[in-house]
Design a protein around this motif. Sequence first.
Motif, mmCIF file in Angstrom:
data_model
loop_
_atom_site.group_PDB
_atom_site.id
_atom_site.type_symbol
_atom_site.label_atom_id
_atom_site.label_comp_id
_atom_site.label_asym_id
_atom_site.label_seq_id
_atom_site.Cartn_x
_atom_site.Cartn_y
_atom_site.Cartn_z
ATOM 1 N N ASN A 1 0.824 -1.214 0.000
ATOM 2 C CA ASN A 1 0.000 0.000 0.000
ATOM 3 C C ASN A 1 0.853 1.257 0.000
ATOM 4 O O ASN A 1 1.954 1.272 0.537
ATOM 5 C CB ASN A 1 -0.880 0.038 1.265
ATOM 6 C CG ASN A 1 -1.998 -0.976 1.213
ATOM 7 O OD1 ASN A 1 -2.597 -1.176 0.158
ATOM 8 N ND2 ASN A 1 -2.269 -1.619 2.335
ATOM 9 N N HIS A 2 0.310 2.325 -0.586
ATOM 10 C CA HIS A 2 0.919 3.635 -0.404
ATOM 11 C C HIS A 2 0.767 4.034 1.064
ATOM 12 O O HIS A 2 -0.241 3.710 1.698
ATOM 13 C CB HIS A 2 0.206 4.693 -1.247
ATOM 14 C CG HIS A 2 0.152 4.383 -2.713
ATOM 15 N ND1 HIS A 2 1.276 4.334 -3.500
ATOM 16 C CD2 HIS A 2 -0.888 4.119 -3.539
ATOM 17 C CE1 HIS A 2 0.929 4.054 -4.752
ATOM 18 N NE2 HIS A 2 -0.387 3.911 -4.805
ATOM 19 N N GLU B 1 -2.142 8.253 0.041
ATOM 20 C CA GLU B 1 -2.629 8.435 -1.322
ATOM 21 C C GLU B 1 -3.737 9.480 -1.277
ATOM 22 O O GLU B 1 -4.696 9.340 -0.518
ATOM 23 C CB GLU B 1 -3.163 7.110 -1.883
ATOM 24 C CG GLU B 1 -3.668 7.240 -3.306
ATOM 25 C CD GLU B 1 -4.128 5.902 -3.892
ATOM 26 O OE1 GLU B 1 -4.103 4.887 -3.162
ATOM 27 O OE2 GLU B 1 -4.528 5.900 -5.064
ATOM 28 N N ASN C 1 -2.115 4.149 4.464
ATOM 29 C CA ASN C 1 -1.780 2.720 4.479
ATOM 30 C C ASN C 1 -2.887 1.874 3.843
ATOM 31 O O ASN C 1 -3.218 0.793 4.335
ATOM 32 C CB ASN C 1 -1.518 2.245 5.928
ATOM 33 C CG ASN C 1 -0.387 3.028 6.574
ATOM 34 O OD1 ASN C 1 0.594 3.372 5.924
ATOM 35 N ND2 ASN C 1 -0.535 3.336 7.859
ATOM 36 N N GLY C 2 -3.472 2.390 2.783
ATOM 37 C CA GLY C 2 -4.475 1.642 2.027
ATOM 38 C C GLY C 2 -5.897 1.758 2.548
ATOM 39 O O GLY C 2 -6.833 1.269 1.919
#
Length: 243
Positions: free
Chosen positions: A2-3, A6, A64-65
């Motif tokens: 995950n980024h 985002e 974290n997604g």
Amino acid sequence: MNHAIEVRDLHKSFGSNKVLQGIDFTVEPGQVVCVIGPSGSGKSTLLRCVNLLEMPTQGKVFINGVELTHLDADIDAARRHIGMVFQQFNLFPHMTALKNVMIAQQRVLKRGAQEAEIVARENLNKVGIGDKCDSYPAQLSGGQQQRVAIARALAMNPTLMLFDEPTSALDPELVGDVLTVMRKLAEEGMTMLVVTHEMGFAREVADRVVFMDGGVIVEDGPPAQVIGDPQHERTRTFLHRVL
Ligand code: ADP
Ligand code: MG
């Protein structure tokens, strides 16, 4: 993977004032991204939208997604991964440095006093003021107070740190101590989103520099590109003023 962060098509208005007008960017785990830009360009608003201290008018924020802007999102749980350091240190004046670093651990994470104290001492040591545990904020320099604020954030075990002009309120001779702590954090792999006017720090420490103006991202790239060889006139004009 995950980024870490985002942000997609993020808009934020205050009344008719369109402060953020479609922001898109990502920060990967372990990256340091510096946000630069003129006063009023929306940098603080962007940071505050990332942890939902401000509710975006439109668009999505993922940490974290996990989508924070989702109606069912557990914002408190998501925010627990995010440390934030402000220009103003916001310490409790009637508490020692140690207590300032313990209190949120006890209140939010429900740590016992003994554990909270151990973690507080560790983190005050880490930021170089382990000898100031018993001092009150008024007895500390601005640079020391800001390092207490950083220790307080770190004590919550964040996976991500947001900094909003952490050295802007400091006397010039105290700026270096705080930047040294931030540099060390970056070297240890902390994910960091940093609004700053410290171009030397951005150049040396950042993986990417984002230049904002008028509520949009004008340039986003490595420091050697955005600071060293800017492609847009607006970026060049800004850099001429601050460098
Ligand atoms: P920067 O951090 O880049 O200087 P800010 O994000 O603080 O910019 O502010 C951008 C614009 O948003 C400014 O015009 C400011 O007046 C406005 N603004 C910021 N926060 C608020 C708020 N809570 N209410 C109304 N206007 C705000
Ligand atoms: Mg600001």
